[in-house]
Scaffold this motif. Structure first.
Motif, PDB file in Angstrom:
ATOM      1  N   MET A  48       0.839  -1.186   0.000  1.00  0.00           N
ATOM      2  CA  MET A  48       0.000   0.000   0.000  1.00  0.00           C
ATOM      3  C   MET A  48       0.874   1.236   0.000  1.00  0.00           C
ATOM      4  SD  MET A  48      -2.897   1.099   2.774  1.00  0.00           S
ATOM      5  CE  MET A  48      -3.873  -0.326   2.331  1.00  0.00           C
ATOM      6  N   ASN A  49       0.441   2.265  -0.748  1.00  0.00           N
ATOM      7  CA  ASN A  49       1.218   3.488  -0.791  1.00  0.00           C
ATOM      8  C   ASN A  49       1.346   4.093   0.593  1.00  0.00           C
ATOM      9  OD1 ASN A  49       1.421   3.135  -3.460  1.00  0.00           O
ATOM     10  ND2 ASN A  49       0.041   4.784  -4.052  1.00  0.00           N
ATOM     11  N   ARG A  50       2.514   4.668   0.855  1.00  0.00           N
ATOM     12  CA  ARG A  50       2.739   5.279   2.139  1.00  0.00           C
ATOM     13  C   ARG A  50       1.912   6.553   2.263  1.00  0.00           C
ATOM     14  NH1 ARG A  50       8.818   6.593   3.240  1.00  0.00           N
ATOM     15  NH2 ARG A  50       8.327   8.073   1.581  1.00  0.00           N
ATOM     16  N   LEU A  51       1.315   6.751   3.443  1.00  0.00           N
ATOM     17  CA  LEU A  51       0.518   7.943   3.657  1.00  0.00           C
ATOM     18  C   LEU A  51       1.416   9.161   3.700  1.00  0.00           C
ATOM     19  CD1 LEU A  51      -1.960   6.664   6.369  1.00  0.00           C
ATOM     20  CD2 LEU A  51      -2.437   7.110   3.971  1.00  0.00           C
ATOM     21  N   ARG A  52       1.046  10.184   2.928  1.00  0.00           N
ATOM     22  CA  ARG A  52       1.856  11.389   2.881  1.00  0.00           C
ATOM     23  C   ARG A  52       1.528  12.288   4.059  1.00  0.00           C
ATOM     24  NH1 ARG A  52      -0.098  10.643  -2.143  1.00  0.00           N
ATOM     25  NH2 ARG A  52      -1.653  12.282  -1.837  1.00  0.00           N
ATOM     26  N   PRO A  53       2.560  12.985   4.643  1.00  0.00           N
ATOM     27  CA  PRO A  53       2.296  13.880   5.769  1.00  0.00           C
ATOM     28  C   PRO A  53       1.288  14.968   5.428  1.00  0.00           C
ATOM     29  CG  PRO A  53       4.646  13.470   5.523  1.00  0.00           C
ATOM     30  CD  PRO A  53       3.994  12.860   4.326  1.00  0.00           C
ATOM     31  N   GLY A  54       1.305  15.424   4.170  1.00  0.00           N
ATOM     32  CA  GLY A  54       0.376  16.478   3.777  1.00  0.00           C
ATOM     33  C   GLY A  54      -1.073  16.038   3.810  1.00  0.00           C
ATOM     34  N   VAL A  55      -1.304  14.722   3.760  1.00  0.00           N
ATOM     35  CA  VAL A  55      -2.673  14.202   3.816  1.00  0.00           C
ATOM     36  C   VAL A  55      -3.090  13.940   5.260  1.00  0.00           C
ATOM     37  CG1 VAL A  55      -4.156  12.283   3.117  1.00  0.00           C
ATOM     38  CG2 VAL A  55      -2.446  13.193   1.524  1.00  0.00           C
ATOM     39  N   VAL A  56      -2.155  13.485   6.088  1.00  0.00           N
ATOM     40  CA  VAL A  56      -2.489  13.041   7.446  1.00  0.00           C
ATOM     41  C   VAL A  56      -2.487  14.197   8.440  1.00  0.00           C
ATOM     42  CG1 VAL A  56      -1.779  11.540   9.339  1.00  0.00           C
ATOM     43  CG2 VAL A  56      -1.579  10.750   6.964  1.00  0.00           C
ATOM     44  N   ILE A  57      -1.488  15.084   8.332  1.00  0.00           N
ATOM     45  CA  ILE A  57      -1.285  16.088   9.378  1.00  0.00           C
ATOM     46  C   ILE A  57      -2.441  17.089   9.490  1.00  0.00           C
ATOM     47  CG2 ILE A  57       0.187  18.027  10.058  1.00  0.00           C
ATOM     48  CD1 ILE A  57       2.574  16.419   9.143  1.00  0.00           C
ATOM     49  N   PRO A  58      -2.978  17.659   8.385  1.00  0.00           N
ATOM     50  CA  PRO A  58      -4.051  18.663   8.540  1.00  0.00           C
ATOM     51  C   PRO A  58      -5.268  18.168   9.323  1.00  0.00           C
ATOM     52  CG  PRO A  58      -3.146  18.764   6.334  1.00  0.00           C
ATOM     53  CD  PRO A  58      -2.536  17.564   6.976  1.00  0.00           C
ATOM     54  N   PRO A  59      -5.849  16.998   8.993  1.00  0.00           N
ATOM     55  CA  PRO A  59      -7.017  16.585   9.784  1.00  0.00           C
ATOM     56  C   PRO A  59      -6.659  16.245  11.233  1.00  0.00           C
ATOM     57  CG  PRO A  59      -6.398  14.861   8.223  1.00  0.00           C
ATOM     58  CD  PRO A  59      -5.624  16.077   7.862  1.00  0.00           C
ATOM     59  N   VAL A  60      -5.455  15.692  11.449  1.00  0.00           N
ATOM     60  CA  VAL A  60      -5.051  15.385  12.826  1.00  0.00           C
ATOM     61  C   VAL A  60      -4.922  16.665  13.647  1.00  0.00           C
ATOM     62  CG1 VAL A  60      -3.180  14.464  14.247  1.00  0.00           C
ATOM     63  CG2 VAL A  60      -3.927  13.213  12.216  1.00  0.00           C
ATOM     64  N   LEU A  61      -4.325  17.699  13.043  1.00  0.00           N
ATOM     65  CA  LEU A  61      -4.188  18.980  13.736  1.00  0.00           C
ATOM     66  C   LEU A  61      -5.551  19.601  14.018  1.00  0.00           C
ATOM     67  CD1 LEU A  61      -1.133  20.725  12.010  1.00  0.00           C
ATOM     68  CD2 LEU A  61      -1.302  19.849  14.355  1.00  0.00           C
ATOM     69  N   LEU A  62      -6.452  19.520  13.043  1.00  0.00           N
ATOM     70  CA  LEU A  62      -7.787  20.098  13.230  1.00  0.00           C
ATOM     71  C   LEU A  62      -8.514  19.410  14.381  1.00  0.00           C
ATOM     72  CD1 LEU A  62     -10.058  21.967  12.369  1.00  0.00           C
ATOM     73  CD2 LEU A  62     -10.757  20.234  10.685  1.00  0.00           C
ATOM     74  N   VAL A  63      -8.462  18.069  14.413  1.00  0.00           N
ATOM     75  CA  VAL A  63      -9.115  17.324  15.493  1.00  0.00           C
ATOM     76  C   VAL A  63      -8.478  17.673  16.837  1.00  0.00           C
ATOM     77  CG1 VAL A  63      -9.516  15.015  16.433  1.00  0.00           C
ATOM     78  CG2 VAL A  63      -9.832  15.435  13.991  1.00  0.00           C
ATOM     79  N   ALA A  64      -7.155  17.789  16.869  1.00  0.00           N
ATOM     80  CA  ALA A  64      -6.469  18.128  18.123  1.00  0.00           C
ATOM     81  C   ALA A  64      -6.899  19.502  18.632  1.00  0.00           C
ATOM     82  CB  ALA A  64      -4.955  18.077  17.902  1.00  0.00           C
ATOM     83  N   VAL A  65      -7.024  20.468  17.713  1.00  0.00           N
ATOM     84  CA  VAL A  65      -7.454  21.815  18.113  1.00  0.00           C
ATOM     85  C   VAL A  65      -8.884  21.789  18.650  1.00  0.00           C
ATOM     86  CG1 VAL A  65      -8.018  24.105  17.223  1.00  0.00           C
ATOM     87  CG2 VAL A  65      -5.878  23.011  16.560  1.00  0.00           C
TER      88      VAL A  65
END
Length: 258
Positions: A1-18
């Protein structure tokens, strides 16, 4: 499986954390109290303390969801093949399918409980009823997307209708089916919990109703988080299945999104 790119994972994780941080600060400092709006840390703490009951009620919901989802796929595929093979069936069945989706679930669920009792069957029936339309349409649109030149070539070579369906139309429909499957997954979990809310012996819907009646808002939210986790797990599993069963479609979509 293609590796998840940081640009795809980080924004929603940051939004949920906020959002969770804002919720924690507001509920802990200015909120109306834990009985109305508990902090996320309290929800996590109380949910973990009651994890036995949560797990005990998660299994019936998950089982009904998976069985209902599989049956809705089978029913949707059967209807789609019927519609694809017969113009008369297409004209007769499709309007009925559209009308079936106008029936309000909030009125239908209690009736199904009255007719079939409080076991697993009414929940599975509601899940199939809610989902078979999406799976049927995804297959129908997929069959229609088949390359007409490939179909014409096979027919000119004397291929049977079944062989054209098996070698061209069915493979063309599978990517569409995966899109419909992801929609059906989200509806399946919601339908199962809604049916449990209307009446059932066990399940996350029953757990939420009991927690609400005893003013345990923290446990209601803990069950909501478990529901979201189940949905996300099934949703992620659909990508694994697509990667294994349809690697060409997965790579094409990954290339388009890059």
């Amino acid at each position: 499986m293609n590796r998840l790119r940081p640009g795809v994972v980080i924004p929603p994780v940051l939004l949920v954390a906020v959002l969770v941080a804002v919720w924690e600060i507001y509920a802990g400092s200015f909120g109306p109290g834990p009985d109305v709006l508990p902090t996320p840390s309290r929800v996590l703490e109380q949910g973990w303390a009651d994890r036995g009951n949560l797990l005990l009620n998660t299994w019936p919901t998950l089982r009904a969801t998976v069985i209902g989802l599989l049956l809705s796929i089978l029913v949707g595929f059967a209807f789609a093949v019927l519609v694809d093979l017969s113009g008369l069936a297409r004209r007769a069945v499709l309007p009925v399918l559209v009308v079936s989706q106008t029936l309000p679930l909030v009125a239908l669920a209690p009736l199904v409980i009255v007719w079939f009792g409080f076991g697993q069957f009414p929940k599975i029936l509601l899940i199939v009823f809610v989902n078979f339309f999406a799976t049927t349409l995804s297959f129908v649109e997929g069959f229609r997307s088949a390359d007409p030149d490939s179909v014409a070539l096979l027919r000119s070579m004397g291929a049977s209708r079944w062989r054209v369906f098996r070698t061209v139309r069915l493979p063309s429909a599978l990517p569409y089916f995966m899109a419909g499957l992801r929609i059906a997954i989200t509806y399946s979990v919601v339908s199962a919990i809604f049916a449990e809310y209307a009446g059932a012996e066990a399940g996350l819907g029953v757990y939420m109703q009991f927690a609400k009646n005893t003013f345990r808002t923290d446990l209601v939210l803990a069950a909501v988080f478990v529901t979201a986790a189940v949905t996300l797990t099934l949703f992620a599993l659909s990508f694994v299945i697509e990667r294994l069963a349809l690697p060409w479609a997965f790579l094409v979509r990954a290339g388009e999104s890059s």
